[in-house]
Write a protein that holds these residues in place. Structure first.
Motif, mmCIF file in Angstrom:
data_model
loop_
_atom_site.group_PDB
_atom_site.id
_atom_site.type_symbol
_atom_site.label_atom_id
_atom_site.label_comp_id
_atom_site.label_asym_id
_atom_site.label_seq_id
_atom_site.Cartn_x
_atom_site.Cartn_y
_atom_site.Cartn_z
ATOM 1 N N ALA A 149 0.811 -1.221 0.000
ATOM 2 C CA ALA A 149 0.000 0.000 0.000
ATOM 3 C C ALA A 149 0.842 1.269 0.000
ATOM 4 C CB ALA A 149 -0.928 0.009 1.210
ATOM 5 N N PHE A 150 2.077 1.166 0.478
ATOM 6 C CA PHE A 150 2.878 2.385 0.605
ATOM 7 C C PHE A 150 4.121 2.308 -0.302
ATOM 8 C CE2 PHE A 150 1.310 1.851 5.250
ATOM 9 C CZ PHE A 150 0.027 2.211 4.875
ATOM 10 N N ALA A 151 5.026 1.396 0.008
ATOM 11 C CA ALA A 151 6.238 1.283 -0.813
ATOM 12 C C ALA A 151 5.906 0.909 -2.250
ATOM 13 C CB ALA A 151 7.179 0.246 -0.200
ATOM 14 N N SER A 152 4.797 0.210 -2.438
ATOM 15 C CA SER A 152 4.438 -0.265 -3.790
ATOM 16 C C SER A 152 3.926 0.857 -4.687
ATOM 17 C CB SER A 152 3.351 -1.343 -3.687
ATOM 18 O OG SER A 152 2.181 -0.777 -3.134
ATOM 19 N N GLY A 153 3.698 2.052 -4.125
ATOM 20 C CA GLY A 153 3.266 3.178 -4.946
ATOM 21 C C GLY A 153 4.409 3.737 -5.772
ATOM 22 N N ILE A 154 4.128 4.843 -6.444
ATOM 23 C CA ILE A 154 5.143 5.454 -7.321
ATOM 24 C C ILE A 154 5.909 6.565 -6.613
ATOM 25 C CG2 ILE A 154 3.564 7.156 -8.383
ATOM 26 C CD1 ILE A 154 6.317 5.201 -10.214
ATOM 27 N N ALA A 155 5.319 7.135 -5.574
ATOM 28 C CA ALA A 155 5.957 8.281 -4.902
ATOM 29 C C ALA A 155 5.270 8.531 -3.566
ATOM 30 C CB ALA A 155 5.863 9.530 -5.780
ATOM 31 N N THR A 156 5.882 9.401 -2.773
ATOM 32 C CA THR A 156 5.325 9.782 -1.463
ATOM 33 C C THR A 156 5.491 11.283 -1.274
ATOM 34 O OG1 THR A 156 5.900 7.638 -0.492
ATOM 35 C CG2 THR A 156 5.538 9.442 1.052
ATOM 36 N N VAL A 157 4.437 11.916 -0.805
ATOM 37 C CA VAL A 157 4.554 13.325 -0.408
ATOM 38 C C VAL A 157 4.782 13.368 1.099
ATOM 39 C CG1 VAL A 157 3.484 15.615 -0.387
ATOM 40 C CG2 VAL A 157 2.878 13.977 -2.197
ATOM 41 N N LEU A 158 5.852 14.044 1.512
ATOM 42 C CA LEU A 158 6.075 14.286 2.944
ATOM 43 C C LEU A 158 5.577 15.693 3.266
ATOM 44 C CD1 LEU A 158 9.757 13.033 3.417
ATOM 45 C CD2 LEU A 158 7.624 11.722 3.686
ATOM 46 N N PHE A 159 4.886 15.814 4.391
ATOM 47 C CA PHE A 159 4.395 17.117 4.840
ATOM 48 C C PHE A 159 5.183 17.529 6.080
ATOM 49 C CE2 PHE A 159 0.951 15.222 2.515
ATOM 50 C CZ PHE A 159 0.373 16.264 1.811
ATOM 51 N N PHE A 160 5.599 18.781 6.093
ATOM 52 C CA PHE A 160 6.362 19.304 7.237
ATOM 53 C C PHE A 160 5.755 20.608 7.743
ATOM 54 C CE2 PHE A 160 9.486 16.820 4.861
ATOM 55 C CZ PHE A 160 10.145 16.131 5.867
ATOM 56 N N ASP A 161 5.924 20.816 9.046
ATOM 57 C CA ASP A 161 5.628 22.116 9.655
ATOM 58 C C ASP A 161 6.958 22.804 9.961
ATOM 59 O OD1 ASP A 161 4.071 24.140 11.191
ATOM 60 O OD2 ASP A 161 5.194 23.279 12.865
ATOM 61 N N PHE A 210 -4.753 9.079 -9.317
ATOM 62 C CA PHE A 210 -3.926 8.306 -8.378
ATOM 63 C C PHE A 210 -4.766 7.809 -7.208
ATOM 64 C CE2 PHE A 210 -0.770 11.202 -10.293
ATOM 65 C CZ PHE A 210 0.213 10.290 -10.658
ATOM 66 N N GLY A 211 -4.302 6.755 -6.577
ATOM 67 C CA GLY A 211 -4.801 6.344 -5.269
ATOM 68 C C GLY A 211 -3.774 6.809 -4.240
ATOM 69 N N ALA A 212 -4.246 7.206 -3.072
ATOM 70 C CA ALA A 212 -3.321 7.709 -2.039
ATOM 71 C C ALA A 212 -3.895 7.389 -0.660
ATOM 72 C CB ALA A 212 -3.141 9.218 -2.182
ATOM 73 N N SER A 213 -3.042 7.487 0.348
ATOM 74 C CA SER A 213 -3.531 7.403 1.731
ATOM 75 C C SER A 213 -2.704 8.346 2.579
ATOM 76 C CB SER A 213 -3.449 5.965 2.275
ATOM 77 O OG SER A 213 -2.103 5.596 2.517
ATOM 78 N N LEU A 214 -3.183 8.575 3.785
ATOM 79 C CA LEU A 214 -2.501 9.487 4.708
ATOM 80 C C LEU A 214 -1.904 8.664 5.842
ATOM 81 C CD1 LEU A 214 -1.967 12.483 5.385
ATOM 82 C CD2 LEU A 214 -4.104 12.482 6.670
ATOM 83 N N VAL A 254 9.306 19.852 11.266
ATOM 84 C CA VAL A 254 8.630 18.732 11.944
ATOM 85 C C VAL A 254 7.801 17.956 10.911
ATOM 86 C CG1 VAL A 254 6.933 18.106 13.706
ATOM 87 C CG2 VAL A 254 8.544 19.981 14.129
ATOM 88 N N LEU A 255 8.101 16.672 10.828
ATOM 89 C CA LEU A 255 7.354 15.801 9.913
ATOM 90 C C LEU A 255 5.947 15.602 10.464
ATOM 91 C CD1 LEU A 255 7.424 13.800 7.453
ATOM 92 C CD2 LEU A 255 8.177 12.052 9.078
ATOM 93 N N THR A 256 4.924 15.872 9.639
ATOM 94 C CA THR A 256 3.542 15.724 10.134
ATOM 95 C C THR A 256 2.788 14.581 9.472
ATOM 96 O OG1 THR A 256 2.582 17.262 8.528
ATOM 97 C CG2 THR A 256 3.377 18.214 10.607
ATOM 98 N N ALA A 257 3.169 14.188 8.276
ATOM 99 C CA ALA A 257 2.432 13.101 7.617
ATOM 100 C C ALA A 257 3.169 12.641 6.362
ATOM 101 C CB ALA A 257 1.021 13.547 7.228
ATOM 102 N N GLN A 258 2.837 11.423 5.972
ATOM 103 C CA GLN A 258 3.328 10.869 4.701
ATOM 104 C C GLN A 258 2.112 10.511 3.843
ATOM 105 O OE1 GLN A 258 4.342 8.883 7.674
ATOM 106 N NE2 GLN A 258 6.573 8.674 7.531
#
Ligand SMILES: Cc1cc2nc3c(=O)[nH]c(=O)nc-3n(C[C@H](O)[C@H](O)[C@H](O)COP(=O)(O)O)c2cc1C
Length: 203
Positions: free
Chosen positions: A93-105, A148-152, A174-178
């Motif tokens: 569900a995660f590594a098998s995707g094409i990319a990841t957005v990291l969110f920071f504060d 795309f399909g995505a999750s938080l 500060v990392l808030t989500a992937q």
């Protein structure tokens, strides 16, 4: 004729958490970059303070990020429990995707606001978190609309320093989500919601 409201509601209703992803750009990477830039340029923030940063991890960086998370989880849970409980999600569900957005504060933004406007000092950290949510939903919606399909995800507080080093960002952020995304493996049905009669009051 489809009304603007129907288009808007249809888009909202179509976004779901996707836990099955394939490593495919269903829209060009450039378009995703434009989406992220557009979100950062338009989503409102308290006092227009703009405390959100995003990092788009692709290719090896995306894979390395999920390897860092995987290794951290194995250290915490042990290999056996990890394989039984968490590995399928991380891998399919995660590594098998094409990319990841990291969110920071960026905490210095909030600290600056607190120094400039002491009356609201207690509110700024709350508003900074709300702004994270606004950005995350906008990106999630945009990715969905691009196909795309995505999750938080919140694999946070284990290897944040390593993730920040991988992402090449300031250690103070500060990392808030992937948000891992890719080609959706299947359509996802909507979850049951409370009736609007319970959640909306009109006077
Ligand atoms: C603030 C917030 C935190 C969430 N954290 C996680 C998470 O850590 N892992 C996860 O798989 N889903 C997470 N979700 C996804 C929610 O569980 C999901 O959006 C919700 O159940 C509705 O389902 P849907 O996204 O399919 O519409 C989070 C959602 C929100 C808004």
């Amino acid at each position: 004729m489809t009304t603007q409201l129907e288009i808007f509601k249809g888009a909202l209703e179509h976004r779901h958490s996707h836990y099955g992803l394939r490593p495919e750009w269903v829209a060009p990477r450039q378009t995703v970059e434009e989406l992220l830039g557009g979100v950062l340029q338009t989503v409102p923030s308290a006092f227009n303070s703009q405390p959100v940063r995003m990092v788009l991890l692709t290719g090896d960086a995306h894979a390395s990020h999920w390897k860092l998370v995987e290794n951290a989880l194995i250290s915490l849970m042990g290999q056996e429990a990890y394989e039984a409980n968490t590995a399928p999600k991380i891998r399919q569900a995660f590594a098998s995707g094409i990319a990841t957005v990291l969110f920071f504060d960026v905490p210095s933004v909030t600290e600056g606001l607190q120094a400039s406007f002491p009356t609201y000092a207690a509110n700024f950290p709350i508003w900074a978190q709300q702004v994270q949510g606004s950005h995350q939903h906008a990106v999630w919606m945009g990715l969905d609309m691009l196909g795309f399909g995505a999750s938080l995800q919140h694999y946070i507080g284990m290897v944040d320093a390593d993730i920040k080093a991988l992402a090449g960002v300031d250690a103070s952020w500060v990392l808030t989500a992937q948000m891992p995304f890719g080609a959706p493996v299947a359509e996802v049905a909507g979850k049951e919601k409370l009736p609007v009669s319970e959640t909306l009051i009109v006077k």
